[in-house]
Design a protein around this motif. Structure first.
Motif, PDB file in Angstrom:
ATOM      1  N   SER A 291      51.859  71.123  46.258  1.00  0.00           N
ATOM      2  CA  SER A 291      51.241  69.949  45.840  1.00  0.00           C
ATOM      3  C   SER A 291      52.704  68.745  45.728  1.00  0.00           C
ATOM      4  O   SER A 291      53.403  69.301  45.323  1.00  0.00           O
ATOM      5  N   ALA A 292      51.550  67.572  45.632  1.00  0.00           N
ATOM      6  CA  ALA A 292      52.509  66.357  45.699  1.00  0.00           C
ATOM      7  C   ALA A 292      52.938  66.115  44.406  1.00  0.00           C
ATOM      8  O   ALA A 292      52.107  66.637  43.574  1.00  0.00           O
ATOM      9  N   ALA A 293      54.356  65.477  43.850  1.00  0.00           N
ATOM     10  CA  ALA A 293      54.007  65.145  42.567  1.00  0.00           C
ATOM     11  C   ALA A 293      53.433  64.755  42.288  1.00  0.00           C
ATOM     12  O   ALA A 293      52.346  63.702  42.801  1.00  0.00           O
ATOM     13  N   PRO A 294      52.793  64.940  41.209  1.00  0.00           N
ATOM     14  CA  PRO A 294      50.972  63.967  40.820  1.00  0.00           C
ATOM     15  C   PRO A 294      51.676  62.595  40.226  1.00  0.00           C
ATOM     16  O   PRO A 294      52.726  62.226  39.541  1.00  0.00           O
ATOM     17  N   THR A 295      50.839  61.569  39.809  1.00  0.00           N
ATOM     18  CA  THR A 295      50.877  60.424  39.034  1.00  0.00           C
ATOM     19  C   THR A 295      49.812  60.517  38.294  1.00  0.00           C
ATOM     20  O   THR A 295      49.324  60.909  37.509  1.00  0.00           O
ATOM     21  N   VAL A 296      50.079  59.423  37.979  1.00  0.00           N
ATOM     22  CA  VAL A 296      49.677  59.655  35.823  1.00  0.00           C
ATOM     23  C   VAL A 296      47.703  59.104  36.699  1.00  0.00           C
ATOM     24  O   VAL A 296      47.739  60.440  35.784  1.00  0.00           O
ATOM     25  N   ALA A 297      47.741  58.603  37.410  1.00  0.00           N
ATOM     26  CA  ALA A 297      46.122  58.680  37.718  1.00  0.00           C
ATOM     27  C   ALA A 297      45.622  60.389  38.082  1.00  0.00           C
ATOM     28  O   ALA A 297      44.285  60.659  37.424  1.00  0.00           O
ATOM     29  N   ASP A 298      46.719  61.316  38.951  1.00  0.00           N
ATOM     30  CA  ASP A 298      46.199  62.261  38.337  1.00  0.00           C
ATOM     31  C   ASP A 298      47.011  63.346  37.993  1.00  0.00           C
ATOM     32  O   ASP A 298      46.651  64.401  38.963  1.00  0.00           O
ATOM     33  N   ALA A 299      47.109  63.236  36.991  1.00  0.00           N
ATOM     34  CA  ALA A 299      47.915  64.617  35.956  1.00  0.00           C
ATOM     35  C   ALA A 299      47.974  65.627  36.330  1.00  0.00           C
ATOM     36  O   ALA A 299      48.331  66.934  36.027  1.00  0.00           O
ATOM     37  N   ALA A 300      46.322  65.411  35.566  1.00  0.00           N
ATOM     38  CA  ALA A 300      45.853  66.630  35.317  1.00  0.00           C
ATOM     39  C   ALA A 300      45.228  68.041  36.230  1.00  0.00           C
ATOM     40  O   ALA A 300      45.033  67.034  37.391  1.00  0.00           O
ATOM     41  N   ALA A 301      45.254  68.901  36.008  1.00  0.00           N
ATOM     42  CA  ALA A 301      45.800  69.843  37.568  1.00  0.00           C
ATOM     43  C   ALA A 301      43.738  69.472  37.658  1.00  0.00           C
ATOM     44  O   ALA A 301      42.839  69.645  36.740  1.00  0.00           O
ATOM     45  N   LEU A 302      43.559  70.692  38.740  1.00  0.00           N
ATOM     46  CA  LEU A 302      42.343  70.825  39.131  1.00  0.00           C
ATOM     47  C   LEU A 302      41.861  71.646  38.484  1.00  0.00           C
ATOM     48  O   LEU A 302      42.693  72.505  38.635  1.00  0.00           O
ATOM     49  N   THR A 303      40.561  71.708  38.348  1.00  0.00           N
ATOM     50  CA  THR A 303      39.722  72.698  37.883  1.00  0.00           C
ATOM     51  C   THR A 303      39.194  73.945  39.087  1.00  0.00           C
ATOM     52  O   THR A 303      39.352  73.504  39.745  1.00  0.00           O
ATOM     53  N   PRO A 304      38.932  75.016  38.421  1.00  0.00           N
ATOM     54  CA  PRO A 304      38.504  75.557  39.364  1.00  0.00           C
ATOM     55  C   PRO A 304      37.485  75.137  39.551  1.00  0.00           C
ATOM     56  O   PRO A 304      37.150  75.934  41.053  1.00  0.00           O
ATOM     57  N   ASP A 305      36.712  75.060  39.112  1.00  0.00           N
ATOM     58  CA  ASP A 305      34.900  73.947  38.911  1.00  0.00           C
ATOM     59  C   ASP A 305      35.247  73.117  40.240  1.00  0.00           C
ATOM     60  O   ASP A 305      34.688  73.394  41.872  1.00  0.00           O
ATOM     61  N   ALA A 306      36.131  72.036  40.240  1.00  0.00           N
ATOM     62  CA  ALA A 306      36.107  71.332  41.555  1.00  0.00           C
ATOM     63  C   ALA A 306      37.227  72.678  42.568  1.00  0.00           C
ATOM     64  O   ALA A 306      36.389  71.769  43.942  1.00  0.00           O
ATOM     65  N   ALA A 307      37.980  73.023  42.542  1.00  0.00           N
ATOM     66  CA  ALA A 307      38.257  73.689  43.776  1.00  0.00           C
ATOM     67  C   ALA A 307      37.324  74.919  44.183  1.00  0.00           C
ATOM     68  O   ALA A 307      37.427  74.904  45.529  1.00  0.00           O
ATOM     69  N   PHE A 308      36.019  75.204  43.638  1.00  0.00           N
ATOM     70  CA  PHE A 308      34.951  76.119  43.956  1.00  0.00           C
ATOM     71  C   PHE A 308      34.381  74.861  44.839  1.00  0.00           C
ATOM     72  O   PHE A 308      33.897  75.333  45.770  1.00  0.00           O
ATOM     73  N   THR A 309      34.093  73.655  44.713  1.00  0.00           N
ATOM     74  CA  THR A 309      33.369  72.807  45.021  1.00  0.00           C
ATOM     75  C   THR A 309      33.697  72.404  45.970  1.00  0.00           C
ATOM     76  O   THR A 309      33.052  72.357  47.560  1.00  0.00           O
ATOM     77  N   LEU A 310      34.696  72.171  46.333  1.00  0.00           N
ATOM     78  CA  LEU A 310      35.624  71.922  47.577  1.00  0.00           C
ATOM     79  C   LEU A 310      35.914  73.091  48.205  1.00  0.00           C
ATOM     80  O   LEU A 310      35.476  72.833  49.958  1.00  0.00           O
ATOM     81  N   ALA A 311      36.102  74.357  47.450  1.00  0.00           N
ATOM     82  CA  ALA A 311      36.019  75.451  49.068  1.00  0.00           C
ATOM     83  C   ALA A 311      34.395  75.470  49.398  1.00  0.00           C
ATOM     84  O   ALA A 311      34.565  75.962  50.089  1.00  0.00           O
ATOM     85  N   ARG A 312      33.138  75.555  48.738  1.00  0.00           N
ATOM     86  CA  ARG A 312      32.247  75.487  49.158  1.00  0.00           C
ATOM     87  C   ARG A 312      31.781  74.164  50.143  1.00  0.00           C
ATOM     88  O   ARG A 312      30.835  75.225  51.448  1.00  0.00           O
TER      89      ARG A 312
END
Length: 431
Positions: A291-312
């Motif tokens: 993964s790219a180095a996080p910026t201040v805006a997206d420092a929080a890691a992606l949640t499993p729910d968000a990853a699951f939504t993208l996977a679907r």
């Protein structure tokens, strides 16, 4: 010439017969491992879907953490089937099972297991007791280095969660199951590296036994063909034993040869290397993207729910979605999905997501894998008889059970010949 082949057939059978019988018996037990495991512990795998919607994955992981506070969640598997529970994979103990440290367990079984698991993602085949590596970390193939805790015994437990109520339905520790014992016997793991070598060498002997058996079976005349194809049930017990060995051996020879040949992939590393050499394919799989180095805006890691939504969104019709969480702050989220009508259970498509932005870093469909990976991936469904579903599994079970009988009926034939030879010698001496 047949005497030469008969001697090879006999002596190789005497040396490896007991090992072959054990391998065939345990192989027969493992054919329906998935079905038996689900039947014995149905509450782990299936729920009655209510009218309420599914709980978010965050709620499910919170329930798992409450159930096992010290456990580390490494992945989860979500089925499209509304009656299936969600399978949450936990990290295994450091070092793996005793006696299989520093890649001994991963050296052979583990390497193949990690390759298969890389195809299916975390929790692949967990419903059947695993038989795969510890989450296939890094997504590497059979050449993956290290291997601590690799192989079937080194992965962590699986926790099953009701997707509607977030209730923990059970836990599977594969090393504590009956099927792990069967698998360990099947592959010689109970004897450590020596046991695995014995099983591998016996398997090679078995291939020669089958080949020489076909030569010995081959009828000398057309009139003898019928005799070699039917069991004379009304004959004496010696004739019935002879026909059970000769006739049933012929009918099962091709299947036994295929099962034994594919089984070599779990016994010898040179065999795995040969698959990739013959197919002119690189054995080393590329390292998972970071993964790219996080910026201040997206420092929080992606949640499993968000990853699951993208996977679907990537695969809306998939039969299951297997998420492998990143190991550290630079890792990516791996998602494996199985398309409807896939050729076998682990013929999955893979997508890597940036754990901060959710952007697709890398993706590969099953067809985009190199020929060596696809050929090697076919070995397990062919070896277990699951390649064509229930019909091929039934055939596999029958053939494995017949494989148990051949060392017995063959030994009886040999003893009968010895007695006959002794009687003949006694008559000559008397004369």
């Amino acid at each position: 010439m047949k005497i030469f082949f008969r001697n090879i057939h006999l002596y190789l059978s005497l040396v490896s017969g007991l090992v072959i019988a054990v391998v065939c018996f345990t192989g027969g037990v493992l054919v329906f491992e998935k079905e038996l495991e689900q039947a014995w512990h149905r509450e782990r795998y299936f729920v009655t879907p209510p009218t309420t919607p599914r709980q978010p994955l965050a709620q499910l992981t919170a329930a798992v953490k409450a159930y096992k506070p010290d456990a580390k969640i490494t992945g989860m598997k979500v089925y499209a089937d509304p009656t299936r529970t969600v399978e949450v994979s936990l990290a295994g103990a450091p070092g793996g099972p005793s006696g299989e440290r520093k890649g001994e367990g991963a050296g052979k079984e583990g390497r193949a297991g990690r390759e298969s698991h890389a195809e299916g993602g975390p929790g692949a085949r967990s419903e059947a007791g695993g038989q795969l590596g510890a989450q296939g970390r890094g997504g590497k193939g059979p050449e993956a280095k290290g291997g601590k805790g690799g192989g079937e015994g080194g992965r962590g437990p699986i926790v099953f969660v009701n997707p509607y109520t977030a209730a923990v339905m059970g836990e599977l520790n594969y090393r504590e199951t009956f099927f792990f014992t069967m698998m360990a016997l099947h592959r010689g793991m109970v004897g450590g590296p020596i046991g695995k070598l014995i099983v591998g060498v016996s398997t090679v002997m078995f291939l020669f036994i089958i080949g020489t058996g076909i030569v010995l079976w081959w009828p000398a005349t057309r009139n003898a063909v019928r005799q070699r194809l039917t069991v004379k049930w009304n004959g004496n017990w010696k004739r019935v034993n002879h026909d059970l060995h000769i006739v049933l051996g012929f009918y099962s020879a091709l299947f036994l040869f295929i099962f034994a040949f594919t089984g070599l992939a779990w016994s010898f590393e040179w065999f795995n290397k040969g698959i990739y050499a013959v197919t002119n394919s690189p054995m080393q799989r590329p390292e998972p993207p970071t993964s790219a180095a996080p910026t201040v805006a997206d420092a929080a890691a992606l949640t499993p729910d968000a990853a699951f939504t993208l996977a679907r969104q990537q695969a809306p019709t998939a039969e299951y979605y297997s998420l492998q969480l990143p190991k550290d702050s630079t890792g990516s989220i791996k998602v494996a999905t199985l398309r409807p009508g896939a050729s076998y259970e682990n013929a999955t498509d893979e997508v890597y997501l940036d754990q901060y932005t959710g952007q697709v870093i890398s993706q590969q469909t099953y067809e985009q894998r190199n020929l060596g990976q696809r050929v090697r991936g076919m070995f397990k469904p062919v070896h277990t008889g699951s390649i064509f579903g229930l019909p091929s599994k039934i055939i596999s079970l029958i053939v494995c059970l017949l494989g148990v009988t051949f060392p017995i009926t063959g030994t009886i034939m040999w003893l009968n010949r010895l007695r006959k030879a002794k009687k003949k010698q006694a008559k000559l001496v008397a004369a």
